[in-house]
Every structure is written in structure tokens, then in C-alpha cells.
Design a protein around this motif. Structure first.
Motif, PDB file in Angstrom:
ATOM      1  N   UNK A   1      -1.262  -3.200   5.027  1.00 32.60           N
ATOM      2  CA  UNK A   1      -2.130  -2.350   4.212  1.00 32.60           C
ATOM      3  C   UNK A   1      -2.494  -2.999   2.883  1.00 32.60           C
ATOM      4  N   UNK A   2      -1.567  -3.743   2.299  1.00 36.81           N
ATOM      5  CA  UNK A   2      -1.853  -4.394   1.030  1.00 36.81           C
ATOM      6  C   UNK A   2      -2.971  -5.419   1.183  1.00 36.81           C
ATOM      7  N   UNK A   3      -2.861  -6.236   2.216  1.00 37.37           N
ATOM      8  CA  UNK A   3      -3.882  -7.279   2.418  1.00 37.37           C
ATOM      9  C   UNK A   3      -5.226  -6.670   2.820  1.00 37.37           C
ATOM     10  N   UNK A   4      -5.206  -5.564   3.584  1.00 32.84           N
ATOM     11  CA  UNK A   4      -6.450  -4.938   4.002  1.00 32.84           C
ATOM     12  C   UNK A   4      -7.187  -4.330   2.805  1.00 32.84           C
ATOM     13  N   UNK A   5      -6.425  -3.785   1.856  1.00 29.82           N
ATOM     14  CA  UNK A   5      -7.059  -3.262   0.650  1.00 29.82           C
ATOM     15  C   UNK A   5      -7.708  -4.391  -0.132  1.00 29.82           C
ATOM     16  N   UNK A   6      -6.994  -5.509  -0.262  1.00 25.92           N
ATOM     17  CA  UNK A   6      -7.563  -6.674  -0.947  1.00 25.92           C
ATOM     18  C   UNK A   6      -8.800  -7.181  -0.213  1.00 25.92           C
ATOM     19  N   UNK A   7      -8.740  -7.153   1.133  1.00 27.33           N
ATOM     20  CA  UNK A   7      -9.868  -7.639   1.928  1.00 27.33           C
ATOM     21  C   UNK A   7     -11.110  -6.807   1.680  1.00 27.33           C
TER      22      UNK A   7
ATOM     23  N   UNK B   1     -14.682 -13.035  10.433  1.00 22.82           N
ATOM     24  CA  UNK B   1     -13.507 -13.892  10.584  1.00 22.82           C
ATOM     25  C   UNK B   1     -12.373 -13.417   9.678  1.00 22.82           C
ATOM     26  N   UNK B   2     -12.722 -12.980   8.466  1.00 25.06           N
ATOM     27  CA  UNK B   2     -11.715 -12.472   7.538  1.00 25.06           C
ATOM     28  C   UNK B   2     -11.066 -11.205   8.081  1.00 25.06           C
ATOM     29  N   UNK B   3     -11.877 -10.317   8.659  1.00 27.72           N
ATOM     30  CA  UNK B   3     -11.340  -9.074   9.228  1.00 27.72           C
ATOM     31  C   UNK B   3     -10.356  -9.371  10.359  1.00 27.72           C
ATOM     32  N   UNK B   4     -10.748 -10.272  11.242  1.00 23.72           N
ATOM     33  CA  UNK B   4      -9.917 -10.569  12.415  1.00 23.72           C
ATOM     34  C   UNK B   4      -8.583 -11.199  12.029  1.00 23.72           C
ATOM     35  N   UNK B   5      -8.540 -11.815  10.837  1.00 30.19           N
ATOM     36  CA  UNK B   5      -7.334 -12.532  10.431  1.00 30.19           C
ATOM     37  C   UNK B   5      -6.281 -11.629   9.797  1.00 30.19           C
ATOM     38  N   UNK B   6      -6.659 -10.367   9.504  1.00 31.89           N
ATOM     39  CA  UNK B   6      -5.730  -9.480   8.797  1.00 31.89           C
ATOM     40  C   UNK B   6      -5.188  -8.424   9.757  1.00 31.89           C
TER      41      UNK B   6
END
Length: 303
Positions: free
Chosen positions: A40-46, A30-35
């Protein structure tokens, strides 16, 4: 579980751990689908958040297994259950004294330890299978894409996942054209893309931000970005596709499973290049494939 069979504490704990791992995988998906891919900044944090969640859960499970084993051993000793002590006789001043050695593990305890180890190994195999399956999202995505493509008498043509997939898919699309036209290698496509972005920085620079600060790229950062496009296996995305439509003077369409088809460069005439974008192909790594004519066409029923 068979009727009348009582589960051991180890089995009950293993069942609880299975549920917690399954719940975590659902949360991660669910977290992956939301980003969005371009954040790129949020994906690195994820990525960091997911690693911490998995590490915390693994540590919790290890501590719970260890505590259960310690509690079982203490209980066995306090109740005198099958704990055998070795006796050694010593002579001191002519008198026989008995020294009690450390307790040795009984056969029953060994059986319990072996069973617990087998259960932990089984849990590990289940967890690996769950990660690989990713709750079936990859399979479902493939089915949806296959149906969309079949309506155009097309099917997916697999492209290797090595960081160059978008460029390899375009290279394949150009090579498939029946009429003589543009043919370019992956290296040439990357080089042309980087050069075009450098020469038209005003069209691309505003869409690139530093993943740490959130600020728009500086001139040096933009040059580093273009250099990576040209010389490394850096992933390609919509900015690079936009550049390629302008380099090739051809429209590009990107077909997705759960979103409308993206069309770029519609101002250009000519047969469009068709790519397939797969969000769940390789975990966090999105992937592009090419397409080809459907080898075994079949009529789809009206939905």
C-alpha cells in the motif's frame, strides 16, 4: 500523409506530442505492473508519481504549443506577412496626423489559429482514447481469463465496481449453490470478516503496515482497519479472504490471467468458492468478479 503534402509546424509538433503521450502510457503501465497490490505504501507513492508525470507532460506540451504560436506570430510580423494596420487621422493644431493602431488579425492568421485549435482538440481526443484503451491490456486480460475459465466450463459473471466487489462476488457464489447452505449479505460478510480479524489479531496484524512509516500497525490502527472493513467500501484482499475461509469453513480459489490460481483455506472440505481477480479492469483499481456455468460451452483446441 499524402505524397507531396508538407506538414505544418503545428502538425509536426502534434505528431511529436502523440508519441510522447503513448510512450508515457507505456511507462505508466510498466510501473503499475511492477508494484504488488498489497504494497500500500508503494502504491500510494505510485499514484502520486503518475499524476506528476502526466501533469509535467501536459505542461510541457502547452508551453511548446504556446512557443510555436508566438514564434509564428513574430515571424509573420517581421516578414510583413499579411499584417494590416488600421489608420486613424487626428487633427492637432490644424495639422493632420496619422495614428497607427494595434495590428488586427488577418483572415490568414485566423485560419492558422483555427487549424491549430482543431489540432489541439484532435490531440485531446486521441489522448483520451489511449487512456481508455490502456494499450489493450484489459482486453488481453479478459481473453486469457475467458480461456482459463472455459476449460472448467465457466465464464465471468460481472460484479459492480463499488469497493464491495470481493464481498459481492462471494455473496453471489454462496447464492449459486444448488444445495442449501450458507447465504450471507455483503453487510453480513463484512461484519463477520471484521469480527474474525479482531478476535484473531495475531494472525492478521503482522501483515499490516503503516503506509507512511512502514511500521507494523498499532492496536488503534488495526482497530481502524477492521472498522473500515466493516463499515466502509474499503477494498478486500488476501487477508480478508483468509478471514472469510475461516468464517465460512469453505475453501476459496482466485483465478488470475497471468499468474497461477491462488487457493486459500484448502484445509476445509466442501465446494470451493471461485473468484476472478482482474488487475486491469478499472485502471489502478483492481477488481473481483464472480463466475457462473458457461452458457455456450465449446471444446477448446489443445494448445
Amino acid at each position: 500523409m499524402e505524397e507531396g503534402v508538407v506538414e505544418t509546424p503545428e502538425e509536426l509538433l502534434a505528431k511529436q506530442h502523440r508519441k510522447e503521450k503513448k510512450d508515457l502510457q507505456a511507462k505508466i503501465q510498466s510501473m503499475k505492473n511492477a508494484v504488488p497490490k498489497n504494497d500500500k505504501k508503494r502504491r500510494k507513492q505510485l499514484t502520486e508519481e503518475i499524476a506528476k508525470l502526466e501533469a509535467d507532460l501536459n505542461q510541457k506540451h502547452e508551453e511548446e504549443f504556446r512557443k510555436l504560436k508566438d514564434d509564428t506570430d513574430v515571424k509573420a510580423c517581421s516578414q510583413g506577412e499579411e499584417v494590416i494596420y488600421g489608420i486613424e487621422t487626428l487633427k492637432v493644431d490644424g495639422e493632420d496626423l496619422e495614428e497607427v493602431k494595434q495590428p488586427r488579425v488577418t483572415k490568414a492568421q485566423k485560419r492558422r489559429d483555427k487549424k491549430a485549435a482543431q489540432e489541439r482538440e484532435r490531440e485531446s481526443r486521441i489522448a483520451e482514447a489511449e487512456v481508455q484503451n490502456l494499450q489493450g491490456v484489459r482486453h488481453q486480460e479478459g481473453l486469457k481469463l475467458a480461456q482459463k475459465l472455459a476449460q472448467q466450463q465457466l465464464q465471468i459473471k460481472e460484479i459492480s465496481s463499488d469497493g464491495h466487489c470481493m464481498y459481492r462476488a462471494i455473496e453471489d457464489q454462496l447464492a449459486q449453490r444448488s444445495k442449501p447452505g450458507i447465504t450471507m449479505s455483503v453487510k453480513e460478510l463484512r461484519s463477520c470478516t471484521a469480527d474474525h480479524m479482531r478476535n484473531h489479531s495475531d494472525d492478521f496484524l503482522p501483515f499490516l503496515t503503516n503506509p507512511t512509516t512502514g511500521d507494523m500497525y498499532t492496536t488503534d490502527e488495526f482497530e481502524k482497519y477492521c472498522s473500515d472493513v466493516e463499515h466502509t467500501a474499503a477494498w478486500g484482499g488476501q487477508l480478508e479472504l483468509k478471514a472469510l475461509t475461516q468464517v465460512l469453513h469453505l475453501p476459496i480459489e482466485v483465478i488470475q490471467a497471468d499468474s497461477p490460481t491462488i487457493k486459500i483455506g484448502e484445509e476445509y472440505d466442501g465446494d470451493h468458492i471461485t473468484l476472478v481477480y482482474m488487475r486491469h479492469a478499472y485502471g489502478l483499481g483492481e477488481h473481483y468478479n464472480s463466475v457462473e456455468r458457461l452458457k455456450d460451452p465449446c471444446n477448446l483446441e489443445d494448445s
